[in-house]
Scaffold this motif. Structure first.
Motif, mmCIF file in Angstrom:
data_model
loop_
_atom_site.group_PDB
_atom_site.id
_atom_site.type_symbol
_atom_site.label_atom_id
_atom_site.label_comp_id
_atom_site.label_asym_id
_atom_site.label_seq_id
_atom_site.Cartn_x
_atom_site.Cartn_y
_atom_site.Cartn_z
ATOM 1 N N UNK A 1 -51.959 21.951 -4.319
ATOM 2 C CA UNK A 1 -51.919 21.571 -6.091
ATOM 3 C C UNK A 1 -52.142 22.494 -6.973
ATOM 4 N N UNK A 2 -51.743 22.197 -7.546
ATOM 5 C CA UNK A 2 -51.196 22.587 -8.791
ATOM 6 C C UNK A 2 -50.962 22.656 -10.531
ATOM 7 N N UNK A 3 -51.270 23.897 -11.120
ATOM 8 C CA UNK A 3 -51.350 23.313 -12.740
ATOM 9 C C UNK A 3 -50.448 23.736 -13.559
ATOM 10 N N UNK B 1 -42.440 22.332 -11.999
ATOM 11 C CA UNK B 1 -41.386 22.797 -13.307
ATOM 12 C C UNK B 1 -40.843 21.584 -12.750
ATOM 13 N N UNK B 2 -40.201 20.750 -12.733
ATOM 14 C CA UNK B 2 -38.733 20.005 -13.275
ATOM 15 C C UNK B 2 -37.641 21.326 -12.556
ATOM 16 N N UNK B 3 -36.777 20.485 -11.311
ATOM 17 C CA UNK B 3 -36.355 21.300 -11.079
ATOM 18 C C UNK B 3 -35.090 21.579 -12.241
ATOM 19 N N UNK C 1 -54.630 15.268 -18.751
ATOM 20 C CA UNK C 1 -54.554 16.804 -17.681
ATOM 21 C C UNK C 1 -53.269 16.549 -16.194
ATOM 22 N N UNK C 2 -53.308 15.474 -16.320
ATOM 23 C CA UNK C 2 -52.534 14.588 -14.771
ATOM 24 C C UNK C 2 -51.178 14.913 -15.190
ATOM 25 N N UNK C 3 -50.593 15.456 -16.363
ATOM 26 C CA UNK C 3 -49.342 15.919 -16.741
ATOM 27 C C UNK C 3 -49.397 17.070 -15.820
ATOM 28 N N UNK C 4 -50.168 18.128 -16.675
ATOM 29 C CA UNK C 4 -50.339 19.438 -16.096
ATOM 30 C C UNK C 4 -50.655 19.331 -14.607
ATOM 31 N N UNK C 5 -50.848 18.664 -13.674
ATOM 32 C CA UNK C 5 -51.306 18.668 -12.631
ATOM 33 C C UNK C 5 -50.441 18.179 -11.103
ATOM 34 N N UNK C 6 -50.026 18.570 -10.357
ATOM 35 C CA UNK C 6 -49.369 18.450 -9.564
ATOM 36 C C UNK C 6 -49.649 18.267 -7.808
ATOM 37 N N UNK C 7 -50.838 18.169 -7.049
ATOM 38 C CA UNK C 7 -50.369 17.005 -6.001
ATOM 39 C C UNK C 7 -49.728 16.996 -5.271
#
Length: 473
Positions: free
Chosen positions: A446-448, A356-358, A458-464
């Motif tokens: 990593x979060x999804x 989630x962006x700040x 999917x790369x937009x929904x995932x965050x490493x």
């Protein structure tokens, strides 16, 4: 195996200085690990056997880089992570020398206070810094009178001119000698929204008191002027002034505070831990807004035999009345890719939404559930002291709403569907270095995001992300 204890020069019923006692359950002074041979000889009534001398020699053999770091630079690193250098009656705080974030860039400054290890009945603290990017001075001056030796009961007056994130809530934390300061990140986890900050000037008085065990209260009256550094207006205005009465309550049953040198850490074996903050706008004292603001967080932990432990945190907030964006609830997203955490902190693990962006979440009423399970070292246990991977799984859910959004003029889009959920995993202590009785560690995660509906990419929904640097025992 034989153990022998010798006691000499016993003094019965000595007069005790009450300055020796505070709320710390166990403390090790900085000089405890730097004793001379003459000191040990004064306590040793017999000579060492040959095998004992060999054991000491092998134990302290400086044949590795870690040993050299520990003996040469360990005290410097310990001072940096505890945010303290003692120079006679003065304590310098390295965290004030060089700080920074996306708004200020590097901030150069200095902070000092009177030596609190001498346990005085007062505290005088002052700091000043200059942001090279925003070309602004920041400062803070605080004076406290400790009504009791343990510092739980104290009367303070303060003035501060600095920068902060909008939409945050600062609950009453543990009674550290060095109060941890909140800071802005250098970058967000997503590039779609830039870091936001408010310039503020605040002054006020506060009373801390502890009427009974395990509970701590704070009553404060604050007056604050705040100006956003981003494009935002509330009913045509972009500068705000409030006067408020704040009541904080912190409850932590049988909480233990340990001190190694000047690094302090909290150990909680009993739950729940509860924080409540109630704020009331005071128009009679010049506040532009009349409101009630209530924020609550409850932290609970469940230990499972041979499977680690689960952390559960519930956070909620409610505002009755109209307030501009800086005083709403937000900033629940990831606070950046770089994080440095010392022992003088009490943050709940994973109390942030990595996907989630700040400033993508804005609400005047909300609730969030953070759940994580830490397997500790039940799954992996390596012989090397430099890596002890700990697997942690988590799931976070957030819901909220904003009434009368037409009064706010935002220059960015935020979610009208205030529902967000994510799952992820972290590997902690993937690398750790022992220095002066503590471990400097780091790891990855990593979060999804699975709510709202994930996008096709999917790369937009995932965050490493990198876990940064942290201290542990």
């Amino acid at each position: 195996m034989r153990f022998t204890t010798y006691l000499n020069n016993i003094e019965i019923n000595p007069d005790l200085d009450d300055k020796l006692f505070d709320e710390v359950q166990r403390a090790m002074r900085p000089a405890a690990i730097r004793q001379t041979n003459e000191t040990f000889k004064s306590f040793r009534t017999d000579t060492l056997a040959a095998w004992e001398q060999k054991m000491y020699t092998n134990f302290k053999k400086p044949n590795s880089l870690i040993s050299r770091l520990d003996s040469t630079y360990g005290h410097i690193l310990a001072s940096l992570f505890s945010n303290l250098f003692e120079i006679g009656p003065i304590e310098l705080q390295p965290g004030d020398f060089l700080n920074g974030n996306s708004i200020e860039g590097p901030r150069l400054g200095m902070g000092l206070q009177n030596n609190q290890s001498l346990k005085p009945r007062f505290r005088l603290y002052g700091s000043a810094g200059y942001g090279l990017r925003d070309a602004r001075w920041k400062y803070k001056v605080l004076g406290s009178w400790h009504i009791t030796k343990d510092r739980f009961n104290k009367l303070s007056a303060y003035v501060q001119n600095s920068i902060t994130q909008p939409g945050t809530t600062e609950f009453l934390g543990p009674n550290f000698l060095i109060e941890p300061e909140t800071s802005l990140p250098f970058s967000t986890s997503k590039d779609s929204l830039p870091i936001q900050a408010d310039y503020f000037r605040k002054y006020g008085v506060s009373l801390h008191f502890k009427p009974f065990a395990w509970s701590w209260f704070r009553i404060a009256v604050n007056r604050e002027q705040r100006t956003p550094n981003y494009a935002y207006t509330y009913e045509g205005r972009n500068a705000f002034e409030i006067t408020e009465l704040v009541l904080d309550w912190s409850f932590a049953f049988k909480e233990n505070l340990y001190r190694t040198g000047r690094m302090e850490s909290i150990v909680n074996r009993f739950f729940p831990i509860i924080n409540v903050q109630v704020s009331k706008g005071l128009p009679t004292l010049g506040s532009e807004f009349d409101y009630w603001r209530i924020a609550v967080q409850i932290y609970y932990q469940i230990r499972t035999k041979r499977m680690g432990f689960s952390n559960i945190k519930v956070v909620s907030g409610f505002i009755n009345g109209d307030l501009p964006y800086p005083y709403l609830f937000g900033s629940l997203g990831s606070s950046g890719l770089v994080n440095v955490a010392g022992l003088n902190s009490s943050g709940f693990p994973l109390a942030t939404f990595r996907t989630l962006p700040t400033n993508d979440f804005i609400a005047d009423r909300y609730a969030a559930l953070y759940f994580s399970h830490d397997f500790s070292q039940t799954l992996f246990r390596f012989r090397s002291k430099y890596t002890q991977p700990r697997l942690l799984l988590y799931n976070n859910v957030l819901a909220g709403a904003l009434r009368q959004s037409e009064k706010h003029q935002f220059s960015w889009e935020f979610r009208t569907n205030q529902l967000h959920a994510e799952a992820g995993l972290e590997i902690r202590d993937l690398l750790r270095i022992p220095i002066k009785g503590v471990f400097i560690g780091t790891g990855v995660g990593v979060a999804y995001q699975y709510l709202p509906s994930p996008k096709s990419d999917w790369q937009y929904n995932a965050q490493a992300y990198w876990l940064g640097i942290s201290l542990s025992r």
